[in-house]
Scaffold this motif. Sequence first.
Motif, mmCIF file in Angstrom:
data_model
loop_
_atom_site.group_PDB
_atom_site.id
_atom_site.type_symbol
_atom_site.label_atom_id
_atom_site.label_comp_id
_atom_site.label_asym_id
_atom_site.label_seq_id
_atom_site.Cartn_x
_atom_site.Cartn_y
_atom_site.Cartn_z
ATOM 1 N N GLY A 167 24.383 17.770 16.314
ATOM 2 C CA GLY A 167 23.225 18.606 16.581
ATOM 3 C C GLY A 167 22.263 18.683 15.415
ATOM 4 O O GLY A 167 22.402 17.971 14.402
ATOM 5 N N LEU A 168 21.271 19.562 15.537
ATOM 6 C CA LEU A 168 20.224 19.673 14.518
ATOM 7 C C LEU A 168 20.767 20.017 13.144
ATOM 8 O O LEU A 168 20.289 19.506 12.132
ATOM 9 C CB LEU A 168 19.203 20.735 14.942
ATOM 10 N N ARG A 169 21.773 20.894 13.089
ATOM 11 C CA ARG A 169 22.261 21.311 11.783
ATOM 12 C C ARG A 169 22.887 20.158 11.007
ATOM 13 O O ARG A 169 22.853 20.152 9.785
ATOM 14 C CB ARG A 169 23.250 22.467 11.955
ATOM 15 N N ASP A 170 23.430 19.171 11.702
ATOM 16 C CA ASP A 170 23.958 17.995 10.999
ATOM 17 C C ASP A 170 22.833 17.237 10.301
ATOM 18 O O ASP A 170 22.989 16.776 9.161
ATOM 19 C CB ASP A 170 24.675 17.068 11.984
ATOM 20 N N LEU A 171 21.693 17.112 10.989
ATOM 21 C CA LEU A 171 20.544 16.468 10.349
ATOM 22 C C LEU A 171 20.043 17.304 9.184
ATOM 23 O O LEU A 171 19.670 16.770 8.133
ATOM 24 C CB LEU A 171 19.421 16.264 11.378
ATOM 25 N N HIS A 172 20.036 18.615 9.371
ATOM 26 C CA HIS A 172 19.588 19.499 8.291
ATOM 27 C C HIS A 172 20.497 19.379 7.063
ATOM 28 O O HIS A 172 20.026 19.406 5.929
ATOM 29 C CB HIS A 172 19.552 20.953 8.772
ATOM 30 N N SER A 230 15.841 11.131 16.579
ATOM 31 C CA SER A 230 16.913 12.065 16.958
ATOM 32 C C SER A 230 16.456 13.498 16.767
ATOM 33 O O SER A 230 16.676 14.363 17.630
ATOM 34 C CB SER A 230 18.174 11.793 16.124
ATOM 35 N N GLU A 231 15.829 13.752 15.642
ATOM 36 C CA GLU A 231 15.361 15.106 15.345
ATOM 37 C C GLU A 231 14.328 15.559 16.380
ATOM 38 O O GLU A 231 14.365 16.710 16.849
ATOM 39 C CB GLU A 231 14.763 15.156 13.940
ATOM 40 N N ASP A 232 13.436 14.664 16.742
ATOM 41 C CA ASP A 232 12.393 15.023 17.705
ATOM 42 C C ASP A 232 12.999 15.381 19.059
ATOM 43 O O ASP A 232 12.593 16.362 19.695
ATOM 44 C CB ASP A 232 11.405 13.862 17.856
ATOM 45 N N PHE A 233 13.980 14.596 19.499
ATOM 46 C CA PHE A 233 14.622 14.873 20.785
ATOM 47 C C PHE A 233 15.358 16.212 20.739
ATOM 48 O O PHE A 233 15.241 17.037 21.655
ATOM 49 C CB PHE A 233 15.595 13.751 21.133
ATOM 50 N N LEU A 234 16.128 16.436 19.684
ATOM 51 C CA LEU A 234 16.907 17.677 19.586
ATOM 52 C C LEU A 234 15.989 18.895 19.488
ATOM 53 O O LEU A 234 16.286 19.953 20.060
ATOM 54 C CB LEU A 234 17.851 17.605 18.386
ATOM 55 N N TRP A 235 14.872 18.763 18.766
ATOM 56 C CA TRP A 235 13.923 19.884 18.702
ATOM 57 C C TRP A 235 13.293 20.136 20.074
ATOM 58 O O TRP A 235 13.063 21.294 20.457
ATOM 59 C CB TRP A 235 12.832 19.607 17.670
#
Length: 917
Positions: free
Chosen positions: A235-240, A275-280
């Motif tokens: 999820g997003l937090r993994d990218l963060h 990936s970030e754009d899709f998850l956001w």
Amino acid sequence: MTPAKKLPALVDGAALRQRLAELGSGPDLRKRVVEILKETIKAARAEAERRLMADGKGTQCAMLLARAQDEIIHALYDYAVRKLYRASNPSEAERLTIVAVGGYGRGTLAPGSDIDLLFLLPYKQTGWSESVIEFILYSLWDTRLKVGHATRSVDDCIRLAQSDSTILTAILEARFICGEPTLFETLTKRFRKEIAAKGAKAFVASKLAERDERHFKAGESRYLVEPDVKNGKGGLRDLHTLFWIAKFLSGANSTKELAEKGVFTKDELALFEKSEDFLWAVRCHLHFVAKRAEDRLSFDRQPDLAERLGYKAHAGLKHVERFMKHYFLVAKDVGDLTRIFSASLEAKEMKATPVFGRMLGRFASRRSGLIEGAPDFRIEANRLTIADEDVLIKTPINIIRLFWLAAEKDLEIHPDALKAVRRNLSRIDKDLRVEPEANALFLRMLTDARDPETALRRMNEAGVLGRFIPEFGRIVAMMQFNMYHHYTVDEHLIRAVGILAAIERGRFSSDHPLSTEIFPTVSSRRALYVAVLLHDIAKGRKESHSIAGERVAKTLCPRLGLSAPETETVAWLIRHHLLMSETAQMRDLNDFKTILDFANVVQSPERLKLLLILTVADIRAVGPTAWNGWKGQLLRTLYFETEPILSGGHTSISRKERVAEAQARFFAHHPGWTVEQKAAYAARHYDAYWLNVDTDKQVAHEQLMARARAEGEPVATEVQTDEFTAITELTIHAPDHPRFLALITGACAAANANIVGAQIFTTADSLALDTILIQRQFANSEDEARRAERVASLVRQVLKGEVRIKDLIAKVQHPEARLQAFTVPPRVIIDNESSNLFTVIEVNGLDRVGILYDLTEALYHLSLNIGSAHITTYGERVIDVFYVTDLTGAKIVSAPRHAEIERRLLAVLAKQKEAAL
């Protein structure tokens, strides 16, 4: 990613500041300020949602919302310091900077996200700064925004960041909004010099540890069918987390800078941003739909999001299933980025490299070297890697050999080797797929590896498994839109193989004693492993996945190197992989016709063994709550009842002997009983009881019955909670009567207790001994026990006639919101062929609190006697099977009577729609 400064603003900051400046004064000033802010926020969110619906750009939506919030805070600050608390000759201490921290600090914000602010001061707080901060905070709180805040000096920030990783991370992401810029510049310079330059390795370790803990809490697999978009794996937090670590180490302030500083390649950066754009986009849509902060992608939200994101049904998949497949593929991409980044950290010695596997741990000090007999591979930093990329290009079979060798040697695979594999996936072509050696390596890995589950998951996440077996590729990341399956189809199959291997190695001997005992006696071991891997491979097609899967197996198995008899066995197991589960749970095992019909399909003892083991692995791999002890007991009973028929009547343990053994195990707990007492108690229960209830529960039942006699209580109950299975058992002992089951299920419905199973027995002296399984409601066992006792108390009152069941049912609450997302076509099947003594009525429909009561009450009013009931719940779908006779004890054979029964029961099922409205 579009830079924030180029995005069209949602809020005109200058116009907002002008509106506030024109407010004047008065006792209701803050109220008027808040009204303007509410109006501004509402308009900004509406415009953000409109743009998201139009262009689908998730990151841009999040940036627009953050920028809108910046303008609101900036306007409040200007109004406070220039109008309300203007300092004519401000001192050095009367300076203030407002800084965005946390997720807001990254310059992205979901519609319902918290707004974390740091009010930065040069020294300690003054009366002036306190007034300004209070005005800003109270104004924001009054708009119903969730605002977190801290007021600190620069010295405070640096001191606290040295001891608190949460504060350190918040400051790492700090972003200037408004106020005195020099204060913010001082903070960032001191942070870089005094914190980042000295504690890099510790910070990396703490962030990775936090990530692991977060994954554990959210659900370890990235393939959970109701994923957490923010905190879940992939999820997003993994990218963060990747961004935090990269920023801490390199000072990068944007994802673009990560590539410029060599953290990611250009392609990897593109994957990160995609990936970030899709998850956001998913997260923002989720907040807009829920009208609040909501990060779990629950079933009731998934169809709405699929529609918003433009997915359409196609090729046997619903629009929601196509959306979720895309989601899981993105989560997989996030996992790839994490592994790539971890390799980069290891190269910089910022992250410890893994040692060898369990069996080779003693050689961990040997960090590199060649592998004997495998010149194309070597060990680097305790991981298996390739000599160079040419070994994959010139010899594509080395792609399969890499995974086989890692499984054989129990080694991790180096991320660089995995990157090379991904670049060469196209070399897994039709020629390689039919290469005998490649198939032999794969089959050996599946059937002989120490840990085939891990080996298969590595191949799957690298994209190799779906290329090598294209039929498997069709179900990669495929979800089934139901509440029964917890994982995607590919993850379910891989977990099932892992469970199969664990059963073979005796790790589940206490849970599955029979499967563990018979596993060494099976002759078709390879066929069993292949069947478990392929049993759901045809999911998502228009025809039955069992029939289509059988066809796939007949083509694929010879390619893998299985013989003709093995292929036939695999095909048969896939065709009938649901048979044993459905028979055990949905049919009366004490009706000999049930056993004969089942035996006629199975036909051989070997197939019976294979089917039992496959069934156990399949159910356990569905999810943590799918298996329970009752299902195991039912499967064992079906096995033992069928085995003598298939072996020509000769079996090591007859039915009579098994009853005697069960009684002996029970009486071992009562060494003081006389022979007469034992004989009387043995005769009190029918054979079905001794065969279908485990010893511990038999002992608990006897204690319950003894307590009822001692206390002179006509109705006695016992509750037992199980945290692991999320099931609570309610056992009821009372005089039996025709409406007994209806009253119990009605009381459970009135208490909002959702029944997911039942075990119903009557003693020889006409006493009922029923155990009802209800869905757990509280995570805490003490809370659940108290709730279960309230349910039990209501059952006792109903059975004693102290309360009217109809009055209670009228107050039943609506079902949980998630159920409203599903449609289960109602169906009633009336069958006079499955039993020699009873008419079997099977009812399929959408589960809801009270459905079982309504069905049993309808059967009572239809003047039908229920001989046995078999209650099975598959997530949102309930299948209830009743063995009934008329009041004379005969089958129901009249066609008009059948039509009446079907009409009345379908009317009960129709209530599912009413309850969901």
